[in-house]
Write a protein that holds these residues in place. Structure first.
Motif, mmCIF file in Angstrom:
data_model
loop_
_atom_site.group_PDB
_atom_site.id
_atom_site.type_symbol
_atom_site.label_atom_id
_atom_site.label_comp_id
_atom_site.label_asym_id
_atom_site.label_seq_id
_atom_site.Cartn_x
_atom_site.Cartn_y
_atom_site.Cartn_z
ATOM 1 N N PHE A 295 0.821 -1.276 -0.072
ATOM 2 C CA PHE A 295 -0.041 0.008 -0.033
ATOM 3 C C PHE A 295 0.932 1.142 -0.163
ATOM 4 O O PHE A 295 0.376 2.216 -0.201
ATOM 5 N N HIS A 296 2.275 1.049 0.199
ATOM 6 C CA HIS A 296 3.099 2.232 0.233
ATOM 7 C C HIS A 296 3.564 2.327 -1.258
ATOM 8 O O HIS A 296 4.145 3.362 -1.658
ATOM 9 N N GLU A 297 3.213 1.604 -1.941
ATOM 10 C CA GLU A 297 3.634 1.592 -3.471
ATOM 11 C C GLU A 297 2.768 2.592 -4.151
ATOM 12 O O GLU A 297 1.624 2.915 -3.958
ATOM 13 N N ALA B 285 14.809 -0.470 7.007
ATOM 14 C CA ALA B 285 14.981 0.312 6.122
ATOM 15 C C ALA B 285 13.901 0.305 5.252
ATOM 16 O O ALA B 285 13.287 -0.963 4.887
ATOM 17 N N TYR B 286 13.156 1.194 5.033
ATOM 18 C CA TYR B 286 12.180 1.221 3.735
ATOM 19 C C TYR B 286 12.893 1.529 2.324
ATOM 20 O O TYR B 286 13.416 2.437 2.194
ATOM 21 N N GLY B 287 12.906 0.365 1.617
ATOM 22 C CA GLY B 287 13.664 0.444 0.443
ATOM 23 C C GLY B 287 15.193 0.476 0.813
ATOM 24 O O GLY B 287 15.680 -0.420 1.536
ATOM 25 N N GLY C 10 11.210 11.589 21.014
ATOM 26 C CA GLY C 10 12.111 12.066 20.203
ATOM 27 C C GLY C 10 11.445 12.913 18.955
ATOM 28 O O GLY C 10 10.333 13.030 18.727
ATOM 29 N N PRO C 11 12.478 13.517 18.331
ATOM 30 C CA PRO C 11 12.120 14.397 17.206
ATOM 31 C C PRO C 11 11.117 13.818 16.079
ATOM 32 O O PRO C 11 11.435 12.473 15.999
ATOM 33 N N SER C 12 10.324 14.210 15.463
ATOM 34 C CA SER C 12 9.479 13.550 14.342
ATOM 35 C C SER C 12 10.687 13.146 13.324
ATOM 36 O O SER C 12 11.622 13.684 12.864
ATOM 37 N N GLY C 13 10.193 11.917 12.741
ATOM 38 C CA GLY C 13 11.200 11.221 11.979
ATOM 39 C C GLY C 13 12.359 10.455 12.716
ATOM 40 O O GLY C 13 13.079 9.920 11.825
ATOM 41 N N ALA C 14 12.627 10.384 13.767
ATOM 42 C CA ALA C 14 13.430 9.438 14.558
ATOM 43 C C ALA C 14 13.087 8.114 14.494
ATOM 44 O O ALA C 14 13.987 7.405 14.561
HETATM 45 P P1 ADP Z 1 8.556 9.187 14.016
HETATM 46 O O1 ADP Z 1 7.358 8.309 14.185
HETATM 47 O O2 ADP Z 1 9.594 9.092 14.913
HETATM 48 O O3 ADP Z 1 8.225 10.557 13.302
HETATM 49 P P2 ADP Z 1 8.777 7.541 11.615
HETATM 50 O O4 ADP Z 1 9.108 5.856 12.169
HETATM 51 O O5 ADP Z 1 7.612 7.836 11.148
HETATM 52 O O6 ADP Z 1 9.305 8.396 12.720
HETATM 53 O O7 ADP Z 1 9.845 7.858 10.162
HETATM 54 C C1 ADP Z 1 11.225 7.561 10.356
HETATM 55 C C2 ADP Z 1 11.811 7.752 9.015
HETATM 56 O O8 ADP Z 1 11.342 6.912 7.897
HETATM 57 C C3 ADP Z 1 11.519 9.027 8.396
HETATM 58 O O9 ADP Z 1 12.649 9.591 7.920
HETATM 59 C C4 ADP Z 1 10.290 8.818 7.438
HETATM 60 O O10 ADP Z 1 10.688 9.657 6.169
HETATM 61 C C5 ADP Z 1 10.746 7.371 7.007
HETATM 62 N N1 ADP Z 1 9.633 6.839 6.674
HETATM 63 C C6 ADP Z 1 8.237 6.424 7.383
HETATM 64 N N2 ADP Z 1 7.562 5.626 6.758
HETATM 65 C C7 ADP Z 1 7.805 5.436 5.652
HETATM 66 C C8 ADP Z 1 7.473 4.568 4.433
HETATM 67 N N3 ADP Z 1 6.311 4.005 4.552
HETATM 68 N N4 ADP Z 1 8.165 4.502 3.292
HETATM 69 C C9 ADP Z 1 9.492 5.484 3.180
HETATM 70 N N5 ADP Z 1 10.036 5.911 4.266
HETATM 71 C C10 ADP Z 1 9.170 6.101 5.333
#
Ligand code: ADP
Length: 583
Positions: free
Chosen positions: A114-116, A350-352, A374-378
């Motif tokens: 679904f992320h595709e 890793a995503y991809g 933690g900060p967003s994106g952590a």
């Molecule tokens: P947080 O919840 O701390 O904000 P996330 O786990 O959502 O962090 O995201 C961590 C990293 O993974 C971010 O850089 C985000 O861009 C990346 N990311 C999150 N979901 C996906 C996804 N489905 N596909 C690719 N990258 C993703």
């Protein structure tokens, strides 16, 4: 798509469906044969009518013949009805079956699908694509059987009645066939492009509906209109192209047909005037020729129609052929939960290619609350998604009570988890049904008890039909806080030992906030909770805080110990406080 691939798809459609409907098809085909033969019979009998009535003037014979013609028409009427109903019923059943199958399949696909990019389009238009499968069957069956058989029997009538004239007509056929073939090849390409163009328009609309809040917030209307405008006009141009090419066969056919008909007329008139040949046979021939025109025209269109149908069928197969990855391993056992202790051991993910978790190790003790901050994106959400195995780690293990979750069945794993997301989602149905998704066996009492615990009972009772009030797309509108309490009720009714919680960041009004907080407190008692924490109160009360940054764990401890030193946690807290003060 080349022709051999198209053939493969047609074959697959038949293999998957023909046997299932063999008797219905046998009936429909019998009807089609009756239609073809009665049509040919009408042409054939013309000779006898004309000769008996106008040349030999035998009245008794004429009566019999007219009766036969009448019967042929009646038969054809009933057969037409029978085949239309039979084929539609098969078609409707095929649609229903594939809808169920595609829906079930979509639900099985892993989150990764679904992320595709393509997934939204594939899923959104699977209904339209299913029509491709029924059309592949119906086009091949009606056209190949009814039209081809009618065409062939009419030609047989022509040859039997007027062999030389028929031969003359068929000398005109090869150049015509050559011209039509060239057109049809271009048409097939256009028909395929047309299906794809249509699906892009559909996808863009779907996207706009789903992302409407973002569209409005960023005032993207103008840009999106421009984009859909481009797609729509592309689809329009494709449609126009199809009409232009397909109608080009009109003049071509008319010219050749005009030549043939006028030539034949001249020959027949000459024969009748100078050699006194009775006109019956010629009229039979002419009737057959004229009757053959329609099926021939429909047959000429088959490749184009089939190309569109096959492209649709191909898209549905693309969806159905997606392997639901992450099947259970052959040695998978049911998860046995004792303390509900969760352990991450050196997990990377890793995503991809973008590594978002690096060497994560921590333990969430049973019946305790562990907060991720933690900060967003952590990578906090990513940690949470690994626990229900929405994704699998690239390296390392996640263990529950010492069992590697990669080696337990997904069903048993997920039965022991409840999840409350930031954006509570309510499905089409009543409040009661939405809560019961937490545990299908839950009784009405269980549901009410959970709702009381989650401070949802009172507002549910205020709804027009109480627990039976419809919610979701077509239901009543509930506030953000109420929806959250419903989703907490759903998690409570599940009564799972592990609760995964993504605290809402969006601000609720103070009163709802307090109610949601109280509901959560109830939900957290006696469970292992992993929470992505946004509220200070949650963090303070957590028995363990894990501070993440850029996919790594930076610090670990409780509020008191982490606040003392000059830690990232302390700095994050100060940042938050400063933001709040400024806001
Ligand atoms: P947080 O919840 O701390 O904000 P996330 O786990 O959502 O962090 O995201 C961590 C990293 O993974 C971010 O850089 C985000 O861009 C990346 N990311 C999150 N979901 C996906 C996804 N489905 N596909 C690719 N990258 C993703």
């Amino acid at each position: 798509m080349n022709d051999s691939k198209a053939l493969k798809i047609i074959r697959r459609v038949f293999e998957e469906n023909a046997r299932e409907y063999i008797w219905q098809y046998a009936f429909a085909i019998t009807c089609l044969v009756v239609i073809s033969l009665s049509t040919a019979f009408t042409a054939w009998i013309m000779k006898s009518v004309i000769n008996a009535a106008f040349i030999e003037r035998q009245s008794e014979l004429v009566w019999g013949i007219c009766l036969a013609i009448f019967i042929a028409f009646v038969l054809r009427g009933f057969a037409s009805y029978g085949q239309a109903v039979a084929l539609s019923r098969i078609g409707n059943n095929i649609t229903a079956r594939y809808q169920t199958r595609a829906y079930a399949h979509i639900l099985k696909l892993s989150l990764g699908f679904f992320h595709e990019q393509r997934s939204a389009r594939l899923v959104a238009q699977f209904n339209q694509n299913i029509s491709g499968i029924r059309e592949v069957l119906n086009i091949t069956i009606t056209s190949s059987i009814r039209d081809l058989l009618t065409f062939v029997s009419l030609i047989t009538v022509m040859f039997l009645q007027e062999p030389w004239l028929s031969l003359a007509v068929f000398l005109a056929a090869p150049p015509l066939a050559y011209g039509l073939r060239k057109l049809s090849r271009r048409l097939r390409v256009a028909a395929r492009e047309n299906v794809h163009a249509g699906s892009h328009v559909f996808g863009a609309m779907q996207e706009a509906v789903q992302g409407i809040a973002i569209v409005k917030a960023f005032t993207m209307e103008r840009q999106l209109e421009g984009r859909i405008g481009t797609l729509v006009s592309l689809a329009e141009r494709r449609n126009n192209k199809i009409v232009r090419i397909s109608e080009r066969s009109g003049p071509l056919i008319e010219i050749v047909a005009g030549l043939a008909v006028s030539g034949i007329m001249a020959y027949a008139a000459y024969r009748s005037i100078y050699h006194a040949v009775p006109p019956g046979g010629f009229l039979s021939f002419l009737t057959a020729l004229l009757l053959a025109y329609d099926p021939a025209r429909r047959l000429a269109k088959v490749p184009t129609q089939l190309a569109g149908a096959v492209t649709n069928a191909e898209m549905i197969y693309e969806l159905l052929d997606r392997i639901p990855h992450q099947r259970d391993l052959p040695d998978a056992k049911p998860l046995v939960v004792t303390d509900a202790r969760i352990e991450f051991r050196d997990v990377s993910f890793a995503y991809g290619n973008d590594e978002v978790l690096r060497g994560i190790s921590f333990t969430a003790e049973g019946s305790r609350t562990t907060a991720l901050v933690g900060p967003s994106g952590a990578g906090k959400s990513t940690v949470i998604t690994l626990i229900p195995r929405f994704f699998d780690p690239k390296q390392g293990q996640v263990l529950i009570d010492g069992q590697d979750i990669a080696h337990v069945t997904k069903q048993s794993l997920r039965e022991n988890l409840a999840y409350v997301s930031q954006q509570p989602y309510l499905f089409e149905g009543t409040i009661r049904e939405n809560i019961r998704y937490g545990r299908p066996q839950a009784t009405d009492e269980d549901i009410e008890k959970a709702a009381r615990l989650a401070y949802a009972h009172d507002f549910i009772m205020e709804q027009p039909q109480g627990y039976d009030t419809p919610v979701g797309e077509n239901g009543v509108t509930l506030s953000g806080g109420q929806r959250q309490r419903l989703s907490i009720t759903r998690a409570l009714v599940r009564n799972a030992p592990i609760l995964l919680l993504d605290e809402a960041t969006s601000a609720l009004d103070t009163e709802s906030e307090a109610a949601v907080q109280k509901a959560l407190d109830k939900a957290m008692v006696g469970r292992t909770v992993i929470v992505i924490a946004h509220r200070l109160s949650t963090v303070i009360r957590a028995s363990k805080i894990i501070v993440m940054q850029q996919g790594r764990i930076m610090e670990e401890g409780d509020h008191e110990s982490l606040s003392k030193k000059d830690s990232l946690y302390a700095r994050l807290g100060r940042l938050d406080a400063a933001e709040k003060a400024a806001g």
